[in-house]
Design an enzyme around this catalytic site. Structure first.
Site, mmCIF file in Angstrom:
data_model
loop_
_atom_site.group_PDB
_atom_site.id
_atom_site.type_symbol
_atom_site.label_atom_id
_atom_site.label_comp_id
_atom_site.label_asym_id
_atom_site.label_seq_id
_atom_site.Cartn_x
_atom_site.Cartn_y
_atom_site.Cartn_z
ATOM 1 N N SER A 35 -58.771 78.217 64.012
ATOM 2 C CA SER A 35 -59.479 77.588 65.180
ATOM 3 C C SER A 35 -58.912 76.176 65.446
ATOM 4 C CB SER A 35 -61.003 77.491 65.013
ATOM 5 O OG SER A 35 -61.268 78.909 64.862
ATOM 6 N N GLU A 55 -13.146 42.170 27.083
ATOM 7 C CA GLU A 55 -12.111 43.168 27.451
ATOM 8 C C GLU A 55 -10.599 42.146 27.827
ATOM 9 O OE1 GLU A 55 -12.187 46.480 28.141
ATOM 10 O OE2 GLU A 55 -13.890 46.245 27.053
#
Length: 829
Positions: free
Chosen positions: A488, A90
């Site tokens: 239960s 770059e």
């Protein structure tokens, strides 16, 4: 000569004027574009969107959440070879220029002039500093105006910040494709590596991406990607940043990516991770979740999670297969390239080792199958075409679930499979438990589902969670979101209420038919699961161990539903419990999470716990902004070191929701459920376990919640649209075996720790049948029963629910014949 001098003077004057005009024009232009430039000083305090990462209790990565996948790295943590790769690609003159590379600008201008009118995008001449200006402060607009502003900002940025700071901003902000922002995230996404592990070739490929990540896709545009990568490698060598030999080796290195999944990183942790995501979202909002860079330490134990997942899947599949084979997932045309067609069929991604396959041909003894091909990065279908064999051993379970051959086991493979059927299979195991090479067993996705929670009872930390068979199939979490009747399994709350209010495990309640007038002529006649069988006067222990409904209704009637509702609210099972006796049998709706949390309070001696999936949350700077453990640690901070001061102590101010003695009594009674009652299958664990089964009306849900001293597990099985599981579809037959499978593995290497007996409790040897004190010569079945001080059993007892003709409670001696209450024989209440 004079004319020449005048002419030269004229030229000089004209040149001077033009120069001044030009300088003025440039100055005016710069002033014009400078007056509305963004404030570049904001870069100093810039906080980029950073992904939130969730780690399990052992530190392993559980999940990541982000709109932009980014991990922020300081420049000191980025290796030099990675930095050099980006400079080579770059901006090789980065350390020499002041923000603008005039040589690059001239080259770009010349290329623009050459391509003028061709509609080609102009080549940029941006330095890294200019890219920082554009990415942080400007837009991607292609115009001279933007380029001028970009250049002006770049020069100002260079005067304000160091080169290292500019590089740090750039390498953490740039988009590198596949949803990755910044070098750290890209390294993970493309190669599943940290930046320190990247090779020269890998670093060069990532450095090639900023210009056009989509056009340099490693699969779709492989050759172009390699070409651009090699260009960067050549620039590295040209600049002397790597040796020629290193460059040659890097160019020969194949470009192979190891894609990192966006999904949960811990096997079977999807439901847990999604609950954590919801929790963070509710606490801090969307922006903080996806951009705040939070570090979340979750409570998940990956080992227990895998065990829980396997146990739950096994239980769901075993039940589903007992119902029968419902047929293939779908059918496809297998002519031509069947792999392409099979790849289009949606398969579940989280059911490994199951695989989707299509039947290619079938006969009486076997069927040849072709497996669904995988997809490579970018979505392309793999060209590999694997095949296998399903024999009679692989389909023997597949009796028809409906039709004229219902419940009949197949005698031929063709009765189950035909060409074109799309099915799931997994490796066939032989009688020795080893995989039979090349052979597979037929599978089907269960219709039945359920939820499961594993919790630390002392802290409320959720250690494992299963919200269903497959998160990919359904993200509805049945462990936390499904409200079901606990049946239960709610009874321990009723019995705890009784024990906390004057009753003992040896208190007697009559088991006999009972009628409850609910008004408007509506009479409720509760029944025991074994309809028509009643046991007469029995101890509370017997009633809980054998889950006797009528005894529980009488007990609830005697102590009153309002106080039971208060205890249910204390335990967090219900927010409000209606004052109907049917709710004492678990007729209300609650979640697995709530039930497991309630049982945790019993297991830890009655201390309140709050369920949590998160231990700690830190912000992007490492500051703790949340922690679950609110206990005060006195003496934990010792800034001057150890000088024989007292040991640190934890101050626990949690509410006591149940008397510790009561908690031990109900725990002992639930141990009896495992040893002698409805959950005897759990005895196989071989460790002290207390628990309770639950079965709802018409056997629509099957429950089990149980615990050892240090771990609680609870689950239910049922259809999402409730329907009967079939006769025998009880908590003891369906849910308890799953808990047994889990606990057997989870506690395999743990010592058999008994439940802690609280101070003050009295252990008295009693007759198991009558609940009375056992005499010296008692040869019957006796147990050590837990009693609070002053509540040891007398020589006779009063039976709740048994009265003479005048409505007086009858006193029964332990030698009396057992009374069986039948309709019309005395008063019943």
């Amino acid at each position: 000569m004079r004319l020449l001098v005048r002419f030269l003077g004229f030229l000089f004057a004209a040149g001077t004027i033009l120069f001044l005009v030009g300088v003025s024009a440039v100055a005016g232009l710069l002033w014009h574009y400078s007056k509305d430039l963004p404030d570049y000083t904001q870069l100093k305090n810039y906080e980029p969107p950073v992904m939130t990462r969730v780690h399990a209790a052992d530190g392993s990565l559980l999940a990541e959440y982000a709109k932009e996948r980014r991990l922020y790295l300081p420049i000191q943590a980025i290796p030099k070879r990675v930095i050099n790769s980006f400079l080579a690609a770059e901006d090789k003159n980065f350390y020499e220029h002041g923000g603008i590379d005039f040589t690059g600008m001239a080259r770009a201008a010349l290329l623009y002039a050459q391509n003028y009118g061709s509609n080609r995008r102009p080549q940029g001449a941006s330095t890294i500093t200019q890219q920082v200006a554009k990415n942080f402060l400007l837009t991607n607009e292609v115009s001279f105006t933007r380029k001028i502003k970009e250049a002006l900002l770049a020069m100002r940025i260079e005067r304000t910040y160091s080169k290292e700071k500019i590089l740090e901003l750039y390498l953490n902000e740039i988009y590198l494709g596949l949803g990755a922002y910044g070098i750290a995230a890209a390294s993970l996404v493309y190669f599943d590596k940290s930046v320190n592990e990247l090779t020269i070739a890998e670093a060069a490929y990532l450095a090639a991406l900023p210009k056009a990540p989509a056009q340099l896709h490693p699969v779709r545009n492989h050759d172009r990607a390699v070409e651009r990568r090699n260009y960067v490698i050549d620039r590295l060598a040209e600049n002397g940043w790597i040796k020629p030999a290193e460059a040659a080796a890097a160019r020969k290195e194949p470009l192979v990516v190891t894609s990192r999944s966006n999904a949960t990183h811990v096997f079977a942790g999807e439901y847990f991770a999604e609950e954590v995501r919801r929790d963070i979202f509710e606490r801090y909002g969307e922006k903080k979740l996806y951009e705040g860079g939070l570090s979340v330490r979750a409570t998940l134990d990956p080992k227990l999670q895998v065990i829980a997942r396997q146990a739950m899947v096994k239980g769901l599949v075993n039940y589903d297969e007992s119902v029968g084979w419902r047929g293939p997932v779908t059918k496809i045309d297998i002519s031509g390239d069947w792999g392409i067609k099979l790849a289009e069929v949606k398969s579940l991604s989280d059911v490994s080792p199951w695989r989707m396959a299509v039947v290619l041909e079938a006969n009486d003894q076997s069927a040849r199958i072709g497996f669904q091909p995988g997809r490579v990065l970018g979505g392309a279908v793999s060209k590999a075409r694997d095949t296998g064999l399903v024999t009679m051993d692989g389909v023997r379970w597949a009796k028809a679930a409906s039709g004229p051959t219902r419940y009949k086991a197949p005698t031929k493979v063709t009765q189950v499979l035909t060409p074109g059927d799309v099915v799931y299979v997994d490796p066939l195991l032989g009688k020795d438990g080893k995989v039979v090479e090349g052979q597979y067993r037929l599978r089907q996705i269960p219709e039945v589902s359920g939820g499961m929670i594993v919790m630390d009872p002392n802290t409320g930390r959720v250690l494992a969670m299963s919200g269903g068979f497959s998160f990919d199939q359904s993200q509805f979490n049945r462990a936390t979101q499904a409200y079901r009747q606990p049946g239960s399994s709610f009874k321990p709350i009723v019995y705890s209420t009784a024990l906390d209010n004057g009753y003992t495990p040896s208190s007697i309640v009559v088991d006999a038919p009972i009628e409850i007038d609910q008004g408007s002529g509506n009479v409720w006649r509760p029944e025991n699961y074994s309809t028509g069988k009643y046991y007469g006067p029995q101890t509370l222990r017997f009633g809980l161990e054998h889950s006797v409904n009528n005894m529980t209704v009488r007990l609830a009637q005697d102590i009153g539903m309002p106080i039971i509702g208060e205890y249910a609210k204390r335990f967090g099972v219900y927010d409000e419990l209606p004052n109907y006796l049917s709710y004492a049998l678990g007729a209300g709706e609650t979640t697995v999470m709530r039930m497991v949390t309630a049982y945790s309070m019993i297991a830890n001696g009655g201390k309140r716990v709050k369920a949590t999936l998160i231990d700690r949350i830190q912000d992007r700077f490492g500051h703790t902004i949340y922690k679950h453990d609110q206990r005060e640690c006195r003496g934990c901070d010792a800034p001057e070191g150890w000088h024989n001061q007292p040991e640190p102590t934890l101050i626990d101010r949690r509410e006591q929701v149940l008397d510790p003695m009561t908690a031990y009594q109900i725990t002992s009674m639930m141990e009896g459920v495992v040893q002698r009652g409805t959950a005897t299958v759990v005895r196989e664990v071989g460790k002290p376990i207390a628990g309770k089964t639950g079965t709802t009306n018409e056997e629509k849900d099957a429950w089990f919640v149980g615990f050892s001293p240090n771990i609680v597990v609870g689950l239910y099985i049922g259809y999402d649209k409730p329907k009967p599981l079939g006769r025998g579809g009880t908590g003891g037959h369906l849910a308890a075996p799953i808990a047994k499978d889990f606990l057997k593995v989870a506690l395999a290497d743990k010592p058999a720790v008994p439940f802690r007996v609280p101070a003050g409790i009295k252990l008295v040897r009693v007759d198991l049948k009558s609940g009375m004190r056992a005499g010296p010569g008692d040869t019957g079945r006796t147990i050590l029963e837990a009693f609070k001080p002053g509540t040891a059993p007398p020589d006779n007892y009063a039976a709740i629910g048994m009265a003479d003709g005048n409505g007086q409670v009858l006193t029964v001696s332990p030698d009396a014949d057992r009374a069986i209450m039948r309709p019309g024989t005395g008063g019943l209440y």
